[in-house]
Design an enzyme around this catalytic site. Structure first.
Site, mmCIF file in Angstrom:
data_model
loop_
_atom_site.group_PDB
_atom_site.id
_atom_site.type_symbol
_atom_site.label_atom_id
_atom_site.label_comp_id
_atom_site.label_asym_id
_atom_site.label_seq_id
_atom_site.Cartn_x
_atom_site.Cartn_y
_atom_site.Cartn_z
ATOM 1 N N GLU A 10 59.914 60.658 44.891
ATOM 2 C CA GLU A 10 58.815 59.736 45.161
ATOM 3 C C GLU A 10 57.493 60.482 45.198
ATOM 4 O O GLU A 10 57.369 61.529 45.827
ATOM 5 C CB GLU A 10 59.044 59.033 46.499
ATOM 6 C CG GLU A 10 57.905 58.092 46.896
ATOM 7 C CD GLU A 10 58.145 57.462 48.252
ATOM 8 O OE1 GLU A 10 59.132 56.689 48.370
ATOM 9 O OE2 GLU A 10 57.374 57.749 49.189
ATOM 10 N N ASP A 101 53.547 47.635 54.484
ATOM 11 C CA ASP A 101 52.884 47.705 55.784
ATOM 12 C C ASP A 101 51.778 46.658 55.857
ATOM 13 O O ASP A 101 51.087 46.394 54.872
ATOM 14 C CB ASP A 101 52.282 49.093 56.004
ATOM 15 C CG ASP A 101 53.346 50.179 56.011
ATOM 16 O OD1 ASP A 101 54.456 49.893 56.486
ATOM 17 O OD2 ASP A 101 53.047 51.284 55.540
ATOM 18 N N HIS A 258 67.250 60.906 47.356
ATOM 19 C CA HIS A 258 65.907 60.495 46.954
ATOM 20 C C HIS A 258 64.919 61.269 47.816
ATOM 21 O O HIS A 258 64.896 61.109 49.041
ATOM 22 C CB HIS A 258 65.719 58.990 47.151
ATOM 23 C CG HIS A 258 64.353 58.493 46.795
ATOM 24 N ND1 HIS A 258 63.978 58.217 45.501
ATOM 25 C CD2 HIS A 258 63.265 58.207 47.571
ATOM 26 C CE1 HIS A 258 62.729 57.782 45.481
ATOM 27 N NE2 HIS A 258 62.272 57.775 46.724
#
Length: 280
Positions: A10, A101, A258
């Site tokens: 990521e 968020d 990940h």
């Protein structure tokens, strides 16, 4: 240990040309581990929408699979429909679908309240075009009313059409394995890949963890605090902790790993080399 664990990474969308160059350099180093995809985060309320799009397209054009995060809080259906069409036009076939968020001061949640509603919408609009990844929380979402409610929310995302899940990071392998057991008992059979956060410095990690609800075990917190300003020793110790965690997860049947890179490759490269996962 799985024969061929799935690896993914990521990134966050950089704000400057120098930041983009740093990301590309990290991507080049991490490409040695044959990642399934590189994902790119999406700021609260869509605050990084354009930069996320540009970063994912850059990844795609470099010959890798890019997977944009897509958060739905405060968004309307027309916005999401337009963004899906743009990603389809670029040949992007994977998304990480999140509620996201809530931006500071935000009042309206838009047309979507929860991530399962976003997943349903993506499926209704695009069919099976996208492989959809969703979030999972072995240590429970910070806004969850109870562990039981939390796992049910996860099940709703799976039933809405999620293909796989990526967990919030954690440092206790048992939390992941318990979550897996609970998921399987509910009939959830999609791949659930543990999210891995390297340890770069204690202050940063503590800040992230206070927001997302990830627990830093007391023994780990105290050891990290004890290093003080000795970042080299802290990072060496942190890399050992994370490598051991990865070994436990893969040995216990996790389908892959990940990594939350923070746009850095050095520590992760060292960990993966020690796990003998280079040039698979």
């Amino acid at each position: 240990m799985n024969a061929v664990p799935v690896i993914s990474f990521e990134f966050f969308p950089p704000k400057t040309a120098d930041g983009m160059e740093k990301l590309r350099n990290a991507r080049t180093q991490l490409a040695a581990f044959a990642p399934q995809f590189f994902s790119v985060t999406f700021g609260a309320g869509g605050s990084t929408r354009d930069r996320t799009f540009e970063t994912v397209v850059d990844i795609q054009q470099a010959g890798f699979e890019g997977a944009p995060h897509l958060s739905c809080i405060s968004a309307d259906k027309a916005e999401i429909r337009d963004l899906l069409a743009q990603y389809q036009a670029q040949g992007i076939k994977r998304l990480v679908a999140l509620r996201g968020d809530i931006p500071s001061g935000e009042v309206s949640s838009g047309d979507f309240r929860y991530a399962n509603e976003l997943v349903e919408f993506i499926r209704a609009e695009t069919g099976d075009w996208f492989k959809i990844e969703v979030a999972a929380y072995p240590e429970f979402h910070p806004e969850s009313s109870s562990p039981g409610a939390d796992i049910q929310h996860f099940k709703h995302k799976v039933e809405a059409g999620a293909d796989a899940a990526i967990t919030q990071y954690f440092y206790n392998a048992d939390a992941y394995f318990r979550f897996m057991d609970q998921s399987r008992k509910l009939g959830i059979d999609i791949p659930i890949v543990p999210g891995i956060m390297p340890i770069y410095n204690f202050t940063q990690l503590a800040r992230f963890s206070s927001v997302c609800g990830a627990e830093i075990p007391r023994w780990l917190r105290l050891r990290l605090q004890d290093y003080g300003d000795d970042l080299a020793s802290l990072r060496a110790f942190g890399a050992e902790v994370v490598r051991t965690l990865c070994e436990q997860l893969l040995a216990g049947g996790a389908p892959g790993l990940h990594f939350y890179t923070l746009n850095q490759a050095g520590t992760i490269t060292s960990i993966l080399e020690q796990l003998d996962l280079q040039q698979r």
